[in-house]
Design a protein around this motif. Sequence first.
Motif, PDB file in Angstrom:
ATOM      1  N   ALA A  71      31.869 -44.892  -4.495  1.00 40.00           N
ATOM      2  CA  ALA A  71      32.964 -44.842  -4.149  1.00 40.00           C
ATOM      3  C   ALA A  71      34.084 -45.049  -4.300  1.00 40.00           C
ATOM      4  O   ALA A  71      35.367 -44.719  -4.991  1.00 40.00           O
ATOM      5  CB  ALA A  71      33.484 -44.527  -2.432  1.00 40.00           C
ATOM      6  N   ALA A  72      34.110 -46.180  -4.396  1.00 40.26           N
ATOM      7  CA  ALA A  72      35.369 -47.309  -5.214  1.00 40.26           C
ATOM      8  C   ALA A  72      36.061 -47.071  -7.028  1.00 40.26           C
ATOM      9  O   ALA A  72      36.653 -47.159  -7.095  1.00 40.26           O
ATOM     10  CB  ALA A  72      34.957 -48.656  -5.055  1.00 40.26           C
ATOM     11  N   ALA A  73      34.763 -46.592  -7.509  1.00 37.66           N
ATOM     12  CA  ALA A  73      34.742 -45.897  -8.497  1.00 37.66           C
ATOM     13  C   ALA A  73      35.407 -44.419  -8.782  1.00 37.66           C
ATOM     14  O   ALA A  73      36.340 -44.564  -9.524  1.00 37.66           O
ATOM     15  CB  ALA A  73      33.563 -46.006  -9.570  1.00 37.66           C
ATOM     16  N   LYS A  74      34.403 -44.398  -8.330  1.00 39.43           N
ATOM     17  CA  LYS A  74      34.879 -42.237  -8.363  1.00 39.43           C
ATOM     18  C   LYS A  74      36.512 -42.154  -7.776  1.00 39.43           C
ATOM     19  O   LYS A  74      37.536 -41.917  -8.402  1.00 39.43           O
ATOM     20  CB  LYS A  74      34.253 -41.474  -7.202  1.00 39.43           C
ATOM     21  CG  LYS A  74      35.117 -40.100  -7.243  1.00 39.43           C
ATOM     22  CD  LYS A  74      33.999 -39.721  -5.402  1.00 39.43           C
ATOM     23  CE  LYS A  74      35.076 -38.263  -5.568  1.00 39.43           C
ATOM     24  NZ  LYS A  74      35.150 -37.690  -6.871  1.00 39.43           N
ATOM     25  N   TYR A  75      37.186 -42.889  -6.934  1.00 35.91           N
ATOM     26  CA  TYR A  75      38.770 -42.848  -5.999  1.00 35.91           C
ATOM     27  C   TYR A  75      39.349 -44.569  -6.576  1.00 35.91           C
ATOM     28  O   TYR A  75      40.581 -44.108  -6.462  1.00 35.91           O
ATOM     29  CB  TYR A  75      38.755 -43.369  -4.337  1.00 35.91           C
ATOM     30  CG  TYR A  75      38.726 -41.785  -3.519  1.00 35.91           C
ATOM     31  CD1 TYR A  75      38.971 -40.728  -3.793  1.00 35.91           C
ATOM     32  CD2 TYR A  75      37.141 -42.255  -3.160  1.00 35.91           C
ATOM     33  CE1 TYR A  75      38.440 -40.075  -2.879  1.00 35.91           C
ATOM     34  CE2 TYR A  75      36.674 -40.959  -2.890  1.00 35.91           C
ATOM     35  CZ  TYR A  75      37.378 -39.485  -2.829  1.00 35.91           C
ATOM     36  OH  TYR A  75      37.030 -38.988  -1.859  1.00 35.91           O
ATOM     37  N   ASN A  76      39.063 -45.137  -7.767  1.00 36.02           N
ATOM     38  CA  ASN A  76      39.862 -46.222  -7.813  1.00 36.02           C
ATOM     39  C   ASN A  76      40.669 -47.059  -7.081  1.00 36.02           C
ATOM     40  O   ASN A  76      41.605 -46.954  -7.166  1.00 36.02           O
ATOM     41  CB  ASN A  76      40.394 -45.266  -9.178  1.00 36.02           C
ATOM     42  CG  ASN A  76      41.151 -46.775 -10.167  1.00 36.02           C
ATOM     43  OD1 ASN A  76      40.327 -47.552 -10.419  1.00 36.02           O
ATOM     44  ND2 ASN A  76      42.024 -46.380 -11.119  1.00 36.02           N
ATOM     45  N   ILE A  77      40.290 -47.259  -6.317  1.00 37.75           N
ATOM     46  CA  ILE A  77      40.501 -48.077  -5.105  1.00 37.75           C
ATOM     47  C   ILE A  77      39.532 -49.418  -4.847  1.00 37.75           C
ATOM     48  O   ILE A  77      38.624 -49.889  -5.304  1.00 37.75           O
ATOM     49  CB  ILE A  77      40.423 -47.256  -4.103  1.00 37.75           C
ATOM     50  CG1 ILE A  77      39.584 -47.195  -3.248  1.00 37.75           C
ATOM     51  CG2 ILE A  77      40.973 -46.005  -3.937  1.00 37.75           C
ATOM     52  CD1 ILE A  77      39.066 -46.490  -1.886  1.00 37.75           C
ATOM     53  N   PRO A  78      40.630 -50.256  -4.352  1.00 34.36           N
ATOM     54  CA  PRO A  78      40.145 -51.752  -4.486  1.00 34.36           C
ATOM     55  C   PRO A  78      39.017 -51.772  -3.511  1.00 34.36           C
ATOM     56  O   PRO A  78      38.810 -50.884  -1.892  1.00 34.36           O
ATOM     57  CB  PRO A  78      41.126 -52.478  -3.382  1.00 34.36           C
ATOM     58  CG  PRO A  78      42.126 -51.389  -4.495  1.00 34.36           C
ATOM     59  CD  PRO A  78      41.797 -50.042  -4.042  1.00 34.36           C
ATOM     60  N   ILE A 202      38.277 -41.381   2.773  1.00 35.75           N
ATOM     61  CA  ILE A 202      38.819 -41.900   1.569  1.00 35.75           C
ATOM     62  C   ILE A 202      40.086 -40.890   1.529  1.00 35.75           C
ATOM     63  O   ILE A 202      40.852 -41.095   1.188  1.00 35.75           O
ATOM     64  CB  ILE A 202      38.460 -42.324   0.244  1.00 35.75           C
ATOM     65  CG1 ILE A 202      37.091 -43.205   0.933  1.00 35.75           C
ATOM     66  CG2 ILE A 202      39.324 -42.647  -0.328  1.00 35.75           C
ATOM     67  CD1 ILE A 202      36.172 -44.015  -0.072  1.00 35.75           C
ATOM     68  N   ASP A 203      39.478 -39.240   1.039  1.00 40.07           N
ATOM     69  CA  ASP A 203      40.332 -38.130   1.091  1.00 40.07           C
ATOM     70  C   ASP A 203      41.443 -38.188   2.229  1.00 40.07           C
ATOM     71  O   ASP A 203      42.400 -37.942   1.469  1.00 40.07           O
ATOM     72  CB  ASP A 203      39.386 -36.730   1.209  1.00 40.07           C
ATOM     73  CG  ASP A 203      38.575 -36.197  -0.496  1.00 40.07           C
ATOM     74  OD1 ASP A 203      38.791 -37.506  -1.085  1.00 40.07           O
ATOM     75  OD2 ASP A 203      37.803 -36.000  -0.132  1.00 40.07           O
ATOM     76  N   GLN A 204      40.885 -38.576   3.167  1.00 36.60           N
ATOM     77  CA  GLN A 204      42.316 -38.945   4.392  1.00 36.60           C
ATOM     78  C   GLN A 204      43.290 -39.676   3.896  1.00 36.60           C
ATOM     79  O   GLN A 204      44.457 -39.202   4.307  1.00 36.60           O
ATOM     80  CB  GLN A 204      41.655 -38.581   5.569  1.00 36.60           C
ATOM     81  CG  GLN A 204      42.670 -38.387   6.655  1.00 36.60           C
ATOM     82  CD  GLN A 204      43.446 -36.796   6.925  1.00 36.60           C
ATOM     83  OE1 GLN A 204      41.927 -35.748   6.617  1.00 36.60           O
ATOM     84  NE2 GLN A 204      44.337 -37.036   6.851  1.00 36.60           N
ATOM     85  N   ALA A 205      42.742 -40.919   3.629  1.00 34.58           N
ATOM     86  CA  ALA A 205      43.652 -41.995   3.682  1.00 34.58           C
ATOM     87  C   ALA A 205      44.380 -41.967   2.643  1.00 34.58           C
ATOM     88  O   ALA A 205      45.578 -41.988   2.533  1.00 34.58           O
ATOM     89  CB  ALA A 205      42.173 -43.442   3.842  1.00 34.58           C
ATOM     90  N   LEU A 206      44.244 -41.152   1.143  1.00 38.41           N
ATOM     91  CA  LEU A 206      44.898 -41.023   0.562  1.00 38.41           C
ATOM     92  C   LEU A 206      45.795 -39.553   0.651  1.00 38.41           C
ATOM     93  O   LEU A 206      46.851 -40.122   0.003  1.00 38.41           O
ATOM     94  CB  LEU A 206      43.726 -40.521  -0.788  1.00 38.41           C
ATOM     95  CG  LEU A 206      42.739 -41.511  -1.832  1.00 38.41           C
ATOM     96  CD1 LEU A 206      42.070 -40.613  -2.487  1.00 38.41           C
ATOM     97  CD2 LEU A 206      44.041 -42.535  -1.783  1.00 38.41           C
ATOM     98  N   ALA A 207      45.708 -38.673   0.934  1.00 37.99           N
ATOM     99  CA  ALA A 207      46.994 -38.119   1.190  1.00 37.99           C
ATOM    100  C   ALA A 207      47.802 -37.765   2.548  1.00 37.99           C
ATOM    101  O   ALA A 207      49.017 -37.911   2.765  1.00 37.99           O
ATOM    102  CB  ALA A 207      45.877 -36.485   2.639  1.00 37.99           C
ATOM    103  N   ASP A 208      47.358 -39.171   3.983  1.00 38.63           N
ATOM    104  CA  ASP A 208      48.135 -39.559   4.772  1.00 38.63           C
ATOM    105  C   ASP A 208      49.460 -40.515   3.628  1.00 38.63           C
ATOM    106  O   ASP A 208      49.845 -40.897   4.141  1.00 38.63           O
ATOM    107  CB  ASP A 208      47.199 -40.266   5.730  1.00 38.63           C
ATOM    108  CG  ASP A 208      46.810 -39.802   6.915  1.00 38.63           C
ATOM    109  OD1 ASP A 208      46.677 -38.124   6.792  1.00 38.63           O
ATOM    110  OD2 ASP A 208      46.287 -40.166   7.208  1.00 38.63           O
ATOM    111  N   THR A 209      48.485 -41.705   2.596  1.00 37.65           N
ATOM    112  CA  THR A 209      49.981 -42.303   2.372  1.00 37.65           C
ATOM    113  C   THR A 209      50.205 -41.833   1.396  1.00 37.65           C
ATOM    114  O   THR A 209      51.604 -42.051   1.110  1.00 37.65           O
ATOM    115  CB  THR A 209      48.389 -43.465   1.368  1.00 37.65           C
ATOM    116  OG1 THR A 209      48.354 -43.080   0.680  1.00 37.65           O
ATOM    117  CG2 THR A 209      47.925 -44.900   2.403  1.00 37.65           C
TER     118      THR A 209
END
Length: 223
Positions: A71-78, A202-209
């Motif tokens: 998941a971290a690799a797919k979304y490139n998030i820490p 994660i999708d929701q968090a990225l959309a929210d931010t």
Amino acid sequence: MIRSLAFAAAVAVISASPARAQFAGPTAPATTQVHDPSALRPPAGARVAIIEFEDMECPDCARANPLLHDAAAKYNIPWVRHDFPLSFHPWSFQAAVNARWFDTKSKKLGDEYRDAVFANQPSITSLEVLRTFSEKFATDHKLTLPFAVDPQGTLTALVKADYALGQRVGIEHTPTIWVATSQSKGAPFVEVVDRSKLYQLIDQALADTAQAKTVPTKTTAKK
């Protein structure tokens, strides 16, 4: 004897704390009651992050590890990994200290060691076997694991500090995982109780931010 005095003292400190439950299934029965949310924020400059408290001898942590890695690799998030070694696991604390030693060579190498321990967890049956495994991992990366991994107790202190942080947060089981956001219109952090929904969270968090960042300055000023 592999157990150092510093290691024994560290285990004694953790053993003195209330026992933490470990759940064997892919979901925990309830969300964690967060007492101190200060640790549940992405690193500076990141909109979204995965935050995990883990025990390297915990079977469910081993099951979660590939999913979090992907998941971290797919979304490139820490992916922020905190140590929370449980007192009833005989080698988890030393594994965390060893990981910190590899961190001193590079954070990437430290995380590779953590991943390797999780992947080989069933075969690591004692401190002695952990030592042999860690020596081979070091050799494979052209390093020599010292006999005294943490002679000054510096790495032990870092593991203990992470454990204390987990206690302040309110950790009750491993793994405990959150998707945390910065400058979000939604919840600042959401616990991943059902790991099958990790990508959705994660999708929701990225959309929210993303939406929070596009709010016009004018609207904010009127408020």
